[in-house]
Design a protein around this motif. Sequence first.
Motif, PDB file in Angstrom:
ATOM      1  N   MET A   1       0.710  -1.183   0.031  1.00  0.00           N
ATOM      2  CA  MET A   1      -0.430  -0.095  -0.387  1.00  0.00           C
ATOM      3  C   MET A   1       1.197   1.504   0.076  1.00  0.00           C
ATOM      4  SD  MET A   1      -2.960   1.274   2.620  1.00  0.00           S
ATOM      5  CE  MET A   1      -3.739  -0.660   2.400  1.00  0.00           C
ATOM      6  N   TYR A   3       1.640   5.157   0.241  1.00  0.00           N
ATOM      7  CA  TYR A   3       2.245   6.476   0.286  1.00  0.00           C
ATOM      8  C   TYR A   3       2.793   7.880  -0.368  1.00  0.00           C
ATOM      9  CZ  TYR A   3      -0.446   4.043   4.542  1.00  0.00           C
ATOM     10  OH  TYR A   3      -1.731   2.924   4.809  1.00  0.00           O
ATOM     11  N   GLY A  34       1.509  -1.526  -9.332  1.00  0.00           N
ATOM     12  CA  GLY A  34       0.329  -2.437  -9.185  1.00  0.00           C
ATOM     13  C   GLY A  34       0.546  -3.224 -10.396  1.00  0.00           C
ATOM     14  N   ASP A  39      -7.056  -3.156 -10.083  1.00  0.00           N
ATOM     15  CA  ASP A  39      -7.479  -3.307  -8.712  1.00  0.00           C
ATOM     16  C   ASP A  39      -6.460  -2.915  -7.388  1.00  0.00           C
ATOM     17  OD1 ASP A  39     -10.218  -4.479  -9.043  1.00  0.00           O
ATOM     18  OD2 ASP A  39      -9.375  -6.384  -8.759  1.00  0.00           O
ATOM     19  N   PHE A  40      -5.309  -2.329  -7.659  1.00  0.00           N
ATOM     20  CA  PHE A  40      -4.381  -1.651  -7.171  1.00  0.00           C
ATOM     21  C   PHE A  40      -4.999   0.037  -6.416  1.00  0.00           C
ATOM     22  CE2 PHE A  40      -0.574   0.151  -6.334  1.00  0.00           C
ATOM     23  CZ  PHE A  40       0.357  -0.698  -5.672  1.00  0.00           C
ATOM     24  N   ARG A  42      -7.069   1.410  -5.487  1.00  0.00           N
ATOM     25  CA  ARG A  42      -8.011   1.742  -4.472  1.00  0.00           C
ATOM     26  C   ARG A  42      -7.378   1.488  -2.907  1.00  0.00           C
ATOM     27  NH1 ARG A  42     -10.735  -3.849  -5.079  1.00  0.00           N
ATOM     28  NH2 ARG A  42      -9.247  -5.171  -4.384  1.00  0.00           N
ATOM     29  N   ASN A  43      -5.794   1.224  -3.467  1.00  0.00           N
ATOM     30  CA  ASN A  43      -4.701   0.705  -2.255  1.00  0.00           C
ATOM     31  C   ASN A  43      -3.808   2.171  -1.892  1.00  0.00           C
ATOM     32  OD1 ASN A  43      -5.213  -1.886  -1.173  1.00  0.00           O
ATOM     33  ND2 ASN A  43      -4.651  -2.093  -3.583  1.00  0.00           N
ATOM     34  N   TRP A  45      -2.446   6.026  -1.771  1.00  0.00           N
ATOM     35  CA  TRP A  45      -2.849   6.991  -1.176  1.00  0.00           C
ATOM     36  C   TRP A  45      -1.883   7.834  -1.953  1.00  0.00           C
ATOM     37  CZ3 TRP A  45      -6.219   7.820   3.098  1.00  0.00           C
ATOM     38  CH2 TRP A  45      -6.375   6.003   3.942  1.00  0.00           C
TER      39      TRP A  45
END
Length: 87
Positions: A1, A3, A34, A39-40, A42-43, A45
């Motif tokens: 994930m 950031y 990703g 789908d990646f 949504r992870n 930030w």
Amino acid sequence: MPYVTISTVRGILDAAQKKLLLERVTDLLVEVEGQGNADFRRNVWVRIEEQEPSHWSLGGMEPTAEIIASTFGAIGADGLRIAPPKP
């Protein structure tokens, strides 16, 4: 994930530029980290952190609001640039 934090001087980016920057950085992370998996997304930030010009120095000089407006153009109450930069 992942950031990601983008630090900048308040007043340089208008609302449209911020939106585009957030979208493009997200797209890049989806592509690279990703491996293109949608789908990646949504992870991911991404945050733009704006600081007052008095918190920055460029070459020992503080970028005042007037310098920023004369270089990049003024930003209106709606968050959009109202005057283009002078050539």
